[in-house]
Enzyme design. Sequence first.
Site, PDB file in Angstrom:
ATOM      1  N   GLU A  28      -9.465  -4.279  -0.147  1.00 56.36           N
ATOM      2  CA  GLU A  28      -9.410  -4.379   1.310  1.00 56.36           C
ATOM      3  C   GLU A  28      -8.495  -3.279   1.853  1.00 56.36           C
ATOM      4  O   GLU A  28      -7.342  -3.172   1.446  1.00 56.36           O
ATOM      5  CB  GLU A  28      -8.870  -5.749   1.734  1.00 56.36           C
ATOM      6  CG  GLU A  28      -8.868  -5.916   3.243  1.00 56.36           C
ATOM      7  CD  GLU A  28      -8.494  -7.317   3.686  1.00 56.36           C
ATOM      8  OE1 GLU A  28      -7.445  -7.815   3.256  1.00 56.36           O
ATOM      9  OE2 GLU A  28      -9.264  -7.907   4.475  1.00 56.36           O
ATOM     10  N   CYS A  58     -10.403  -9.256   9.115  1.00 49.92           N
ATOM     11  CA  CYS A  58     -10.768  -9.780   7.778  1.00 49.92           C
ATOM     12  C   CYS A  58     -12.269  -9.731   7.629  1.00 49.92           C
ATOM     13  O   CYS A  58     -12.781  -9.711   6.517  1.00 49.92           O
ATOM     14  CB  CYS A  58     -10.311 -11.204   7.537  1.00 49.92           C
ATOM     15  SG  CYS A  58      -9.157 -11.871   8.666  1.00 49.92           S
ATOM     16  N   GLU A  80      -6.344 -18.312   4.752  1.00 49.89           N
ATOM     17  CA  GLU A  80      -7.431 -17.443   5.216  1.00 49.89           C
ATOM     18  C   GLU A  80      -7.004 -16.034   4.883  1.00 49.89           C
ATOM     19  O   GLU A  80      -6.101 -15.503   5.517  1.00 49.89           O
ATOM     20  CB  GLU A  80      -7.549 -17.648   6.742  1.00 49.89           C
ATOM     21  CG  GLU A  80      -8.888 -17.374   7.290  1.00 49.89           C
ATOM     22  CD  GLU A  80      -9.941 -18.159   6.567  1.00 49.89           C
ATOM     23  OE1 GLU A  80     -10.682 -17.515   5.814  1.00 49.89           O
ATOM     24  OE2 GLU A  80     -10.015 -19.385   6.745  1.00 49.89           O
ATOM     25  N   LYS A 100       4.724 -19.409  13.847  1.00 49.67           N
ATOM     26  CA  LYS A 100       5.423 -18.145  13.588  1.00 49.67           C
ATOM     27  C   LYS A 100       4.417 -17.011  13.690  1.00 49.67           C
ATOM     28  O   LYS A 100       3.615 -16.782  12.779  1.00 49.67           O
ATOM     29  CB  LYS A 100       6.075 -18.110  12.204  1.00 49.67           C
ATOM     30  CG  LYS A 100       6.946 -16.862  12.057  1.00 49.67           C
ATOM     31  CD  LYS A 100       7.054 -16.338  10.650  1.00 49.67           C
ATOM     32  CE  LYS A 100       6.134 -15.204  10.306  1.00 49.67           C
ATOM     33  NZ  LYS A 100       6.287 -13.949  11.057  1.00 49.67           N
ATOM     34  N   GLY A 145      -3.645 -14.120   6.508  1.00 47.02           N
ATOM     35  CA  GLY A 145      -3.013 -12.842   6.152  1.00 47.02           C
ATOM     36  C   GLY A 145      -3.578 -12.358   4.835  1.00 47.02           C
ATOM     37  O   GLY A 145      -4.702 -12.702   4.466  1.00 47.02           O
ATOM     38  N   SER A 146      -2.776 -11.596   4.108  1.00 44.12           N
ATOM     39  CA  SER A 146      -3.298 -10.983   2.882  1.00 44.12           C
ATOM     40  C   SER A 146      -3.374 -11.997   1.742  1.00 44.12           C
ATOM     41  O   SER A 146      -2.658 -13.010   1.737  1.00 44.12           O
ATOM     42  CB  SER A 146      -2.402  -9.824   2.461  1.00 44.12           C
ATOM     43  OG  SER A 146      -1.163 -10.339   2.015  1.00 44.12           O
ATOM     44  N   VAL A 183       0.102 -12.362  -0.030  1.00 38.18           N
ATOM     45  CA  VAL A 183       1.053 -13.281   0.602  1.00 38.18           C
ATOM     46  C   VAL A 183       0.533 -14.717   0.514  1.00 38.18           C
ATOM     47  O   VAL A 183       1.298 -15.653   0.271  1.00 38.18           O
ATOM     48  CB  VAL A 183       1.337 -12.881   2.074  1.00 38.18           C
ATOM     49  CG1 VAL A 183       2.272 -13.890   2.739  1.00 38.18           C
ATOM     50  CG2 VAL A 183       1.933 -11.488   2.148  1.00 38.18           C
ATOM     51  N   GLY A 184      -0.789 -14.878   0.654  1.00 33.21           N
ATOM     52  CA  GLY A 184      -1.387 -16.213   0.559  1.00 33.21           C
ATOM     53  C   GLY A 184      -1.052 -16.891  -0.763  1.00 33.21           C
ATOM     54  O   GLY A 184      -0.815 -18.105  -0.821  1.00 33.21           O
TER      55      GLY A 184
END
Length: 496
Positions: free
Chosen positions: A387, A286, A252, A177, A230-231, A234-235
Amino acid sequence: MPAPKVFKNFINGKWVEPATGEHFENRNPANHKELIGLFPKSGREDVENAVAVAKEAYKSWRLVPAPKRGEILFRAGQLLVERKESFAADMTREMGKILDETRGDVQEAIDMTFYMAGEGRRQFGQTTPSELPNKACMTVRSPIGVCSLITPWNFPMAIPSWKVMPALICGNTVVIKPATDTPLSAIHLVEILEQAGIPAGVANIVTGTGSAVGTPLMTHQDVRVVSFTGSTEVGRTVSKACADTFKHSCLEMGGKNVIMVMSDANLDLAVDGALWGGFGTSGQRCTAASRVVVDKKVYKTFVERFVARARALKVGNGADPSVQMGPLINESQLRTVEQYVEIGKQEGATLLAGGSRLRGGEYDCGWFHSPTIFGDCHPKMRIGQEEIFGPVVSVIPCDGLEDAIEIGNGVVYGLSSAIYTQDVNKAFTAMREMETGIVYVNASTIGAETHLPFGGTKLTGNGHREAAVAALDFYSEWKSIYVDYSGKLQRAQMDT
Ligand code: UN1
């Protein structure tokens, strides 16, 4: 105006319409009048279909000898080489980063594909003596099953390749996705696999939003592995979603990477590194160097040179070869950057360069922001801790190596760090002390190569690494095998 190109999902070896019948637009962030195409706004039913065929295809793909799987990857690598230029151009159109960087992104996918193709002949296990006579012991890597691969927009082909290639070479099947901002580059990667002869159902792609496609992909009972980039926010939800069914997850996530400039550093080299690390990909990596910690003895000189160089950067459409920094990915990312600039000002940091959205001419049709530098930052300011994912660098003065290391490690993230020094003692001390998964000496925080493990500590990751042999450890499970050829019952730990 020609009708926009309409793209499809790839499920079971066929390009298919989404069950929803709906599509979303993908526009050029440097010129939002330009529509790249319409992409499937898929839903749960599409995910169900993709996972079902991936589960079925797994039965035979896991039995294909790994060197044969590698041959398909070799062909894919060769096709990527042939299409590099056109894929890079498409990537600049959909993602915005400059052509040099999108060529690098495709090259990273090429490197990963060839590297993992080679791993088809190198999935070494161990043989070891048994504690009992006439008994042999060995370990082999086993594939795991269906993998859901959820990928970000900043490396639209490289990062999908980091996940797809090791998953496939280990004998798993995948459903990808991609981020809604950059579906085209991931579709290109899947087209290449199709042309290289990947069997139906082994590699599938379903485009759409995180809630409609991502969530069912990470909760589906037939998915065994989830890899997400991703962030951190969300992780965390991915990790929780995977916990219920004990899916393996590789996360990651965020970074707040640091460049440390010592008083003995080659300052021009350090400025080059800060510029490339801070403003490459418009800071949307990142691994971006969003903090530069500089020894007070050289602070003034470093800042003068860094600011002059940043102000001179040419910002524009990345398709123009003279442009050095492209736009941000979308409006919301631009707003985030604008908000952080405000935060930095309110916190009392000194705005030294940039600081605003670019307007006028072509800038009005894209999401452009000037390269921005804040000086005299305190390490605990929000712009020194959070970040931002944009072209904003916080410069923080320090007193020597120990102070730099403390500031460098004083964040919740731990992806990448860099030290500029000519002193071998300082370099080795930093290599040992930095709490990051990646450390650079006299090089910027970006530039990871595909045959070394990639990933970070603390809130950046959950202990896994991508790329290199480390990726095989995530996409396979060890099986320990005991062969007793004594012809009698032998009891480990009991018979001597
Ligand atoms: C990322 O920042 O999301 O080392 C990945 C680098 C690249 C990969 C970065 N090879 O910057």
